[in-house]
Write a protein that holds these residues in place. Structure first.
Motif, short mmCIF file in Angstrom:
data_model
loop_
_atom_site.label_atom_id
_atom_site.label_comp_id
_atom_site.label_asym_id
_atom_site.label_seq_id
_atom_site.Cartn_x
_atom_site.Cartn_y
_atom_site.Cartn_z
N ALA A 140 0.83 -1.21 0.00
CA ALA A 140 0.00 0.00 0.00
C ALA A 140 0.86 1.25 0.00
O ALA A 140 0.49 2.28 -0.58
N ALA A 141 2.03 1.19 0.65
CA ALA A 141 2.93 2.35 0.66
C ALA A 141 3.44 2.67 -0.73
O ALA A 141 3.74 3.83 -1.04
N LEU A 142 3.55 1.65 -1.59
CA LEU A 142 4.07 1.83 -2.94
C LEU A 142 2.96 2.09 -3.96
O LEU A 142 3.26 2.31 -5.14
N ASP A 143 1.73 2.05 -3.53
CA ASP A 143 0.62 2.25 -4.45
C ASP A 143 0.67 3.67 -5.03
O ASP A 143 0.81 4.65 -4.31
N GLY A 144 0.57 3.76 -6.33
CA GLY A 144 0.59 5.06 -6.98
C GLY A 144 1.97 5.64 -7.21
O GLY A 144 2.10 6.80 -7.62
N CYS A 145 3.02 4.86 -6.96
CA CYS A 145 4.40 5.35 -7.11
C CYS A 145 4.98 5.05 -8.49
O CYS A 145 6.15 5.37 -8.74
N GLY A 146 4.21 4.45 -9.36
CA GLY A 146 4.69 4.20 -10.71
C GLY A 146 5.31 2.85 -10.93
O GLY A 146 5.82 2.57 -12.02
N LEU A 147 5.30 1.97 -9.93
CA LEU A 147 5.84 0.63 -10.09
C LEU A 147 4.74 -0.32 -10.56
O LEU A 147 3.57 -0.14 -10.23
N THR A 148 5.14 -1.33 -11.31
CA THR A 148 4.20 -2.38 -11.65
C THR A 148 3.93 -3.23 -10.41
O THR A 148 4.68 -3.16 -9.42
N GLY A 149 2.90 -4.06 -10.49
CA GLY A 149 2.62 -4.93 -9.36
C GLY A 149 3.77 -5.87 -9.06
O GLY A 149 4.12 -6.09 -7.89
N ALA A 150 4.38 -6.41 -10.10
CA ALA A 150 5.51 -7.32 -9.90
C ALA A 150 6.69 -6.59 -9.28
O ALA A 150 7.39 -7.13 -8.40
N GLU A 151 6.93 -5.35 -9.73
CA GLU A 151 8.04 -4.58 -9.16
C GLU A 151 7.79 -4.24 -7.70
O GLU A 151 8.72 -4.27 -6.88
N ALA A 152 6.56 -3.90 -7.37
CA ALA A 152 6.24 -3.60 -5.97
C ALA A 152 6.44 -4.83 -5.10
O ALA A 152 7.00 -4.75 -4.00
N MET A 153 6.01 -6.01 -5.59
CA MET A 153 6.22 -7.24 -4.85
C MET A 153 7.71 -7.52 -4.67
O MET A 153 8.17 -7.88 -3.59
#
Length: 247
Positions: A140-153
């Motif tokens: 949730a902290a990375l939501d909206g930061c421009g990363l893909t879902g895989a990158e956020a994971m």
């Protein structure tokens, strides 16, 4: 644990609480109480000490009585992990970087409090609500930061791996000769171990000698968590800026 064996753990972690055994005397056992007993033993003796027999003895019931609530050691450990995870408090108004810093420090605090979690939280397994809340909080902290879902994971895995590495090192130090009791962390202990060798053979390792001397003169020992955390977040921030079209 294979996929066809996950059912009991899923039911214990995610299903409604069991009503208790249909037969036999009612002992007043609860899954939370069973988890607390296992955690108490594991905190004192390590994960290997938290056998079904030991937990049953801690609860003053027979091993067979415990089996009516928990079918085996794997499910017991799953309950213990869930019980040992602190509630993942949310701070949605803070910037993403501060939220991930708080998340990483909170994770390390939990691993320091229950070192056996390092052993219990590896491999493919069923995770309970509290553990998934920790993953949710970081994502949730990375939501909206421009990363893909895989990158956020992957970013969350990278952060967790860094924290686990620090916790593993601290655990190894704690199991050593007891220098930590005198207030020495991993870096200080390493310097002490290398000291005599470097005195005799330092000319062969000039870069190492310079680094150790600089750390001794200017401080900076035992800051691996903050240094690594900062560099990981710097890299994520740079990627976000590039994605946004910045310089």
């Amino acid at each position: 644990m294979t996929s066809d064996q996950w059912g009991p753990a899923v039911r214990l972690l995610w299903g409604p609480p069991p009503a208790g055994p249909a037969r036999g005397p009612k002992r007043g056992l609860t899954l939370e109480g069973i988890a607390r007993a296992g955690i108490k033993i594991a905190d004192a003796e390590g994960l290997g000490g938290a056998s079904m027999q030991r937990v049953a003895a801690e609860l003053a019931v027979t091993k067979m009585a415990l089996y009516r609530y928990v079918p085996g050691k794997a499910e017991l450990v799953a309950l213990m992990v869930e019980g040992a995870m602190p509630a993942a408090a949310q701070s949605p108004d803070d910037p993403w970087r501060e939220r991930l810093e708080e998340w990483a420090r909170g994770l390390l605090e939990g691993l320091r409090l229950h070192p056996w979690l390092l052993e219990a939280t590896v491999g493919v397994r069923v995770m309970g609500p509290r553990e998934l809340e920790w993953m949710e909080r970081a994502l949730a902290a990375l939501d909206g930061c421009g990363l893909t879902g895989a990158e956020a994971m992957d970013a969350v895995v990278l952060l967790a791996g860094h924290v686990r590495g620090i916790a593993e090192q601290e655990r190894a130090v704690g199991a050593g000769a007891g220098s930590e009791a005198a207030g020495e962390g991993p870096d200080a202990q390493l310097a002490a171990v290398l000291g005599e060798v470097m005195q005799a053979h330092g000319e062969r390792f000039p870069a190492l000698g310079a680094a150790l001397a600089s750390a001794a003169e200017h401080g900076g020992r035992d800051q691996a968590l903050e240094f690594g955390l900062g560099r990981i977040l710097d890299g994520l921030e740079l990627l976000m800026v590039r994605r946004a079209g910045g310089n």
